[in-house]
Design a protein around this motif. Structure first.
Motif, PDB file in Angstrom:
ATOM      1  N   GLN A  10      22.574  89.364  -2.511  1.00 60.70           N
ATOM      2  CA  GLN A  10      23.406  89.570  -1.325  1.00 60.70           C
ATOM      3  C   GLN A  10      24.841  89.627  -1.821  1.00 60.70           C
ATOM      4  N   PHE A  11      25.553  90.726  -1.517  1.00 62.95           N
ATOM      5  CA  PHE A  11      26.920  90.880  -1.991  1.00 62.95           C
ATOM      6  C   PHE A  11      27.702  91.709  -0.980  1.00 62.95           C
ATOM      7  N   GLN A  12      28.836  91.186  -0.532  1.00 63.74           N
ATOM      8  CA  GLN A  12      29.724  91.872   0.409  1.00 63.74           C
ATOM      9  C   GLN A  12      28.967  92.423   1.620  1.00 63.74           C
ATOM     10  N   ASN A  13      28.170  91.595   2.244  1.00 61.40           N
ATOM     11  CA  ASN A  13      27.406  91.952   3.446  1.00 61.40           C
ATOM     12  C   ASN A  13      26.320  92.996   3.223  1.00 61.40           C
ATOM     13  N   TYR A  14      25.977  93.266   1.972  1.00 64.66           N
ATOM     14  CA  TYR A  14      24.901  94.203   1.662  1.00 64.66           C
ATOM     15  C   TYR A  14      23.802  93.449   0.926  1.00 64.66           C
ATOM     16  N   GLN A  54      25.230  84.630   0.979  1.00 62.43           N
ATOM     17  CA  GLN A  54      26.317  85.479   0.492  1.00 62.43           C
ATOM     18  C   GLN A  54      26.539  85.284  -1.012  1.00 62.43           C
ATOM     19  N   LYS A  55      26.757  86.377  -1.716  1.00 57.53           N
ATOM     20  CA  LYS A  55      27.091  86.371  -3.143  1.00 57.53           C
ATOM     21  C   LYS A  55      26.093  85.567  -3.960  1.00 57.53           C
ATOM     22  N   ILE A 111      29.726 103.155  -0.218  1.00 60.35           N
ATOM     23  CA  ILE A 111      29.893 102.093  -1.222  1.00 60.35           C
ATOM     24  C   ILE A 111      29.590 102.517  -2.653  1.00 60.35           C
ATOM     25  N   ASN A 114      32.182 101.833  -5.450  1.00 64.29           N
ATOM     26  CA  ASN A 114      32.722 100.485  -5.594  1.00 64.29           C
ATOM     27  C   ASN A 114      32.170  99.882  -6.888  1.00 64.29           C
ATOM     28  N   LYS A 116      32.245  96.987  -8.183  1.00 63.70           N
ATOM     29  CA  LYS A 116      31.600  95.671  -8.074  1.00 63.70           C
ATOM     30  C   LYS A 116      30.191  95.785  -7.501  1.00 63.70           C
ATOM     31  N   ILE A 117      29.951  96.781  -6.682  1.00 59.20           N
ATOM     32  CA  ILE A 117      28.645  96.962  -6.045  1.00 59.20           C
ATOM     33  C   ILE A 117      27.701  97.786  -6.922  1.00 59.20           C
TER      34      ILE A 117
END
Length: 145
Positions: A10-14, A54-55, A111, A114, A116-117
């Motif tokens: 889970q990262f940045q709401n994804y 999250q994260k 995304i 990005n 980071k993603i």
């Protein structure tokens, strides 16, 4: 017996699912092949305690099979029989979890650049190459609605 495991992040709401393997029988040392699918849809952790926050990344989580995985399982049983032993890699063209393909593609386009993603969204090319090289064959499969 069949078991599917994966890594969930889970990262940045994804939410992402990757490193997915479908294990058959009791002996898992033999790679039977690799299945390329579109994106992780509805397959989710069996144990609700494995749900991620999250994260957070959780490895080797046992997964409920989604409709496409059930179809793949049935084809494998048809080809190898019910006594098959080994594993199949499941690689998605992108790892974003979303049952709604149209929505998933819209999000992907927002995304995909990005940095980071990207590490969760796509496979590292060297890792992907190693998976493909260990596979006796490559198979393409995805669901339709």
């Amino acid at each position: 017996m069949i078991k599917v495991t994966a890594t969930f992040t889970q990262f940045q709401n994804y939410s992402f699912r990757y490193n997915t393997k479908m294990f058959f029988g009791n002996i898992y040392s033999t790679c039977l092949g690799t299945v390329f699918m579109l994106n992780p849809g509805s397959a989710s952790p069996i144990n609700s305690d494995d749900l991620i926050s999250q994260k957070n990344t959780v490895n080797n989580v046992e997964v409920h099979l989604d409709q496409t995985m059930h179809s793949v399982k049935n084809m494998i049983y048809f080809h190898y029989g019910k006594n098959v032993n080994g594993y199949f890699n499941i690689i998605n063209l992108f790892n974003l979890r979303n049952e709604n393909l149209n929505e998933a593609i819209i999000i992907l386009n927002k995304i995909k650049n990005n940095s980071k993603i990207k590490e969760f969204l796509f496979y590292d090319i060297q890792k992907l190459n190693n998976i493909v090289l260990e596979s006796p064959f490559i198979w393409l499969a995805w669901g339709t609605k």
